[in-house]
Design a protein around this motif. Structure first.
Motif, mmCIF file in Angstrom:
data_model
loop_
_atom_site.group_PDB
_atom_site.id
_atom_site.type_symbol
_atom_site.label_atom_id
_atom_site.label_comp_id
_atom_site.label_asym_id
_atom_site.label_seq_id
_atom_site.Cartn_x
_atom_site.Cartn_y
_atom_site.Cartn_z
ATOM 1 N N ARG A 1 25.856 52.084 30.739
ATOM 2 C CA ARG A 1 27.142 52.507 29.578
ATOM 3 C C ARG A 1 26.463 52.096 28.192
ATOM 4 N NH1 ARG A 1 30.952 55.181 32.538
ATOM 5 N NH2 ARG A 1 31.433 54.268 34.486
ATOM 6 N N GLU A 2 26.261 50.766 28.054
ATOM 7 C CA GLU A 2 25.782 50.225 26.516
ATOM 8 C C GLU A 2 24.227 51.395 26.191
ATOM 9 O OE1 GLU A 2 24.764 46.332 24.107
ATOM 10 O OE2 GLU A 2 25.166 46.492 25.955
ATOM 11 N N ASP B 1 26.373 65.978 24.360
ATOM 12 C CA ASP B 1 26.549 66.534 25.674
ATOM 13 C C ASP B 1 26.043 67.445 25.761
ATOM 14 O OD1 ASP B 1 28.406 65.197 24.529
ATOM 15 O OD2 ASP B 1 29.704 66.447 23.431
ATOM 16 N N ASN B 2 24.730 68.199 25.559
ATOM 17 C CA ASN B 2 24.219 69.240 26.064
ATOM 18 C C ASN B 2 23.085 68.616 27.119
ATOM 19 O OD1 ASN B 2 26.061 71.551 25.738
ATOM 20 N ND2 ASN B 2 25.547 71.467 23.189
ATOM 21 N N MET B 3 23.096 67.679 26.808
ATOM 22 C CA MET B 3 22.063 67.184 27.926
ATOM 23 C C MET B 3 21.949 66.424 29.382
ATOM 24 S SD MET B 3 18.523 68.258 26.228
ATOM 25 C CE MET B 3 17.610 66.536 26.548
ATOM 26 N N PRO B 4 21.143 66.102 30.045
ATOM 27 C CA PRO B 4 21.655 65.298 31.566
ATOM 28 C C PRO B 4 22.151 64.147 31.536
ATOM 29 C CG PRO B 4 19.184 66.409 31.907
ATOM 30 C CD PRO B 4 20.051 66.983 30.132
ATOM 31 N N SER B 5 22.696 63.741 32.089
ATOM 32 C CA SER B 5 23.361 62.388 32.643
ATOM 33 C C SER B 5 23.889 62.524 33.749
ATOM 34 C CB SER B 5 23.630 61.612 31.089
ATOM 35 O OG SER B 5 24.620 62.081 30.735
ATOM 36 N N LEU B 6 23.784 60.849 34.578
ATOM 37 C CA LEU B 6 24.753 60.690 35.302
ATOM 38 C C LEU B 6 24.219 59.081 35.256
ATOM 39 C CD1 LEU B 6 25.782 62.003 38.066
ATOM 40 C CD2 LEU B 6 23.409 62.145 39.038
ATOM 41 N N ILE B 7 25.939 58.651 35.822
ATOM 42 C CA ILE B 7 26.390 57.188 36.481
ATOM 43 C C ILE B 7 26.468 56.676 37.741
ATOM 44 C CG2 ILE B 7 27.507 55.227 35.644
ATOM 45 C CD1 ILE B 7 27.195 55.829 32.668
ATOM 46 N N SER C 1 26.426 44.645 36.430
ATOM 47 C CA SER C 1 27.948 45.371 37.114
ATOM 48 C C SER C 1 27.757 46.158 38.674
ATOM 49 C CB SER C 1 28.671 45.420 36.082
ATOM 50 O OG SER C 1 28.324 47.332 36.195
ATOM 51 N N GLY C 2 26.435 46.747 38.838
ATOM 52 C CA GLY C 2 26.288 47.428 40.649
ATOM 53 C C GLY C 2 26.388 49.235 39.801
ATOM 54 N N GLU C 3 26.159 49.217 38.127
ATOM 55 C CA GLU C 3 26.123 50.912 38.039
ATOM 56 C C GLU C 3 24.401 51.473 37.885
ATOM 57 O OE1 GLU C 3 29.943 52.147 36.494
ATOM 58 O OE2 GLU C 3 28.679 51.357 35.059
ATOM 59 N N ALA C 4 24.208 52.713 38.190
ATOM 60 C CA ALA C 4 23.208 53.206 38.020
ATOM 61 C C ALA C 4 22.614 54.162 37.065
ATOM 62 C CB ALA C 4 22.331 53.521 39.593
#
Length: 818
Positions: free
Chosen positions: A412-413, A498-504, A435-438
């Motif tokens: 997230r950072e 805001d208009n580019m793709p991301s996913l956690i 922490s286990g996030e991808a």
């Protein structure tokens, strides 16, 4: 531990020795100073470990740059010195105007004279100086400036200590083009890398673009459909690719994050990685790899977060078609009004001291060009011409991105860093944390051209390329066709985060150079501009095998014990060398073999019985000792060739016809599938593969060990893995020699590979391999050592925590200061 102290009065005189045998007294303290006083003090501790691993410790960023560049120069001085000649526009002076050089990172070959004019234009316009002068976020952060200051001091210190005449690498020992550098040289290299996926694919086309003479006839362009096809094939041909898998807590046995980074970068040239560990106590502790000439970790990990990159599918540029003023080919119309191009007279020095002169031209849209990727598809005629708009022409923000990423401790950072700097020039980012996030994100510098604008502002060529390639070719005669501005974009004309793709996610995300769409098939990313990538379309086989292997391991359906990933299993996933094309096609091909014992290929008629028996017994993996792998590779290579003799049944082949089950958007990982053995090109491809081997006296049951090799001096190192386009996750691209040598030398493929897992202590569990080794110097002890290890599927245990560093039995230490 061998500890040395070196100051300005001590010189390393033995060429070819690395951080060794140069003891002597020194007046400098072994402890790093608390502060750097007005730039006059540089100090760093350099520790060199097994396989040439570099650990640099300093009290500040200037010291990090100082120590790192000194160690890097020991390993790769000739390659980077050549780069500084290039970005200064001096290749013709030292290497001749008619010679050429390869930018292997984007697959281009560039004439020296054209290249010099390209970089002379950049330098005359002072593009780099203007970016350097800006305050953050547009200009470099203080830490980035300090790294560069130290880098210059360390590089020049190395040259003073060793002397050009005594350089350890014979490739540039005593060469007049090896010289001390300035900060401007270093920033120019940064700028060259920013343009790798945009203007740098048109170096010849920009550096040679000239207006037509007064008697020139209006040249006719090829049809838009043909140009689009040529551009698409050329662009696909330079997509050297990468893989990355980030696992979250739901996909790992220990409930922590885990990362596989597998960039497929060149094995030669300046777009290689160099491995290092950089530490400022209490401020910075990061390890991984840096591209040559960049004193920052670009792929690696900190204590709690690991990241990698894959080349993004987004376009970084848009050509603009200009309507020229009649009778004046250096003026163009915008909204009906004439606008003069900006003329830039330039001179390039030649070997005899004379000058070559040329005037290059720029427009409000960008510089003029006449070709791209070696294709002369943008002619400059008396009526029409083209300019290149480049979104990365104003991008030094990637320096700030990596300064901050080198300290980041969570995905997230990292995402916030991407959104704040918006400086990633041409790659996706894939990361995992303790922490286990991808995380998957393609928050990269991309022209803000909506689907609507791409069509409304399309030139005749753009009407085709926007639909088929996602590349807008825009109408430069209308001011309204300028790129749009996003409210959240740092730079005008680019797409905001805001208009580019991301996913956690907490299970997994992956990327293998297809678009963002299936970063995780359970949560497709959709609704983005086509210029970023395609959606709901067929994926490459390498993408599909990566998704399959990841999902099968998580749910335990891969035949291995248990479910979810251990660190060891993630390593084994890469080097298992599964072959997607074989899994999809071989059963059908064997059916064809059973009923067709004789076939005709490029070498004439052949008998297939022996070849089919070899394929039937093949493991369907590109391991070194797997008979059938070489034969099947030649089969797929011939299947991909469409220029078969006319008049034969195979000449009507279209690659879409190879499948028996077409692509299904509702099952994109498993389709298309099946080999259409009724297609005559399939028989032609198998017969040609048999002829390829028999005609070169290679046994049909030959393994890769003898016939796919990387030459290091007189030694040929066997290379496992294979072409990514054939569905090999462990992608290795070598050149077919069409001789009894088989495949010679890796062009690009797995490079700096890392598997990082986070356990319950403060020390990440890391395994790496720098496949082509740490040094490009043929006389270095680090020239082939890791390449041999890669051949044996061996890994190098990471030494991130201090206890692991000092436990390295081969560790040597020097302290440098001035």
């Amino acid at each position: 531990m061998d500890v040395q102290m070196i100051n300005r009065s001590v010189y390393i005189v033995a060429a070819g020795l690395f951080l060794s045998a140069c003891g002597g007294s020194s007046s400098t303290s072994s402890a790093a100073p608390d502060t750097i006083s007005d730039g006059s003090v540089y100090q760093a501790t350099i520790r060199r470990g097994e396989l040439g691993m570099v650990h640099v410790t300093a009290s500040d960023y200037t010291g990090i740059g100082y120590g790192y560049s000194y160690a890097f120069a020991e390993d790769n001085i000739c390659t980077i010195a050549d780069v500084y000649v290039t970005v200064s526009g001096e290749r013709s002076k030292y290497f001749g105007p008619d010679a050429s050089w390869d930018m292997v990172g984007n697959g281009t070959t560039n004439n020296n004279l054209n290249s010099d004019f390209f970089f002379k234009l950049i330098n005359a316009e002072q593009r780099v100086e203007k970016l350097m002068a800006q305050a953050p976020p547009l200009g470099p952060l203080p830490e980035a400036r300090d790294l560069v200051k130290g880098y210059v001091a360390g590089y020049n210190r190395y040259l003073r200590d060793v002397g050009v005449a005594n350089l350890p690498d014979p490739a540039c020992r005593g060469a007049e083009w090896v010289r001390p550098i300035t900060e401007l040289d270093v920033y120019r290299r940064f700028y060259q890398l920013a343009l790798l996926g945009s203007s740098a694919v048109a170096i010849d086309g920009i550096g040679s673009a000239q207006p037509p003479g007064p008697d020139s006839l209006t040249a006719s362009m090829a049809s838009p459909a043909l140009i689009a096809e040529q551009l698409g094939q050329a662009w696909e041909g330079i997509q050297i690719g990468s893989n990355a898998i980030a696992l979250g807590s739901e996909a790992t046995a220990n409930g922590k994050g885990m990362l596989l980074g597998n960039p497929h970068f060149p094995w030669d040239g300046a777009e290689r990685f160099h491995q290092a560990h950089m530490t400022i106590p209490g401020t910075l502790d990061t390890t991984g790899s840096a591209l040559f000439g960049v004193p920052m970790i670009l792929i690696g990990h900190t204590e709690n977060m690991a990241w990698s990159h894959t080349v993004s599918s987004a376009w970084r540029f848009t050509p603009y078609q200009l309507t020229l003023v009649p009778g004046d080919p250096t003026s163009y119309l915008v909204d009906g009004q004439p606008e003069a191009m900006v003329a830039q007279p330039l001179n390039v020095e030649l070997p005899d001291g004379s000058l070559a002169s040329r005037t290059l031209y720029s427009t409000r849209w960008g510089p003029m060009l006449n070709e791209i990727l070696g294709l002369p598809v943008f002619p400059w005629t008396p009526a029409v011409a083209f300019a290149l708009g480049d979104a990365n022409a104003l991008n030094f923000r990637y320096l700030n991105h990596f300064v901050e990423t080198n300290r980041a401790q969570s995905v997230r950072e990292l995402l916030a860093i991407m959104e704040r700097n918006q400086g990633i020039p041409w790659v996706n980012t894939i990361a995992a944390d303790s922490s286990g996030e991808a995380l998957y994100a393609d928050i990269s510098v991309t022209p803000n051209v909506s689907n609507e604008k791409a069509l409304e502002c399309a030139s005749p060529l753009g009407l085709v390329t926007a639909n088929t390639l996602g590349l807008p070719v825009l109408d430069g005669s209308r001011a309204a066709c300028a790129w749009d501005d996003d409210a959240d974009a740092v730079q005008p004309g680019i797409i905001g985060p805001d208009n580019m793709p991301s996913l956690i996610r907490r299970d997994y995300v992956t990327n293998s150079n297809d678009s963002y769409w299936l970063a995780n098939p359970d949560e497709p990313l959709e609704g983005f501009f086509r210029i970023i990538g395609d959606e709901r379309t067929e994926r490459r086989m390498r993408t599909r095998i990566g998704l399959l292997m990841t999902k099968q391991r998580i749910d335990g359906s891969d035949g291995l014990s248990g479910a979810k990933f251990s660190r060891q299993q993630l390593q084994e996933l890469l080097f298992n060398n599964r072959h997607m094309a074989a899994e999809l096609w071989l059963d059908d091909l064997l059916q064809l073999c059973a009923v067709t014992p004789g076939m005709i290929g490029a070498g004439g008629p052949v008998q297939t019985t022996e070849a089919c028996a070899v394929l039937a017994n093949w493991t369907r993996r590109d391991d070194l000792d797997a008979p059938g792998a070489l034969l099947f590779r030649r089969f797929v290579a011939n299947l991909f060739i469409s220029d078969v003799p006319t008049g034969t049944a195979a000449s009507s082949f279209g690659f879409a016809d190879v499948w028996t089950t077409p692509f299904d958007v509702n099952d994109p990982v498993n389709t298309p599938s099946g080999l259409n053995i009724a297609n005559p090109h399939v028989q032609y491809a198998l017969a040609s593969a048999i002829s390829d081997l028999q005609g070169n006296n290679i046994p049909l049951d030959a393994s890769l060990r003898q016939y796919v090799t990387e030459s290091r001096g007189e030694v040929k190192i066997p290379i496992h893995g294979g072409p990514g386009s054939y569905g090999l996750f462990n992608a290795m691209s070598s050149t077919w020699s069409n001789s009894e040598e088989g495949y010679n030398d890796v062009v690009h493929g797995a490079s700096f590979v890392q598997v990082v897992s986070f356990d319950n202590d403060d020390c990440p569990d890391t395994q790496t391999i720098l496949t082509y080794s740490q040094s490009a110097n043929s006389e270095s002890p680090y020239f082939a050592d890791q390449t041999q290890m890669y051949s044996r599927k061996e890994w190098v245990a990471g030494r991130f925590c201090e206890a692991a560093v000092v436990a390295d039995a081969s560790l040597s230490t020097i302290e440098i200061s001035e």
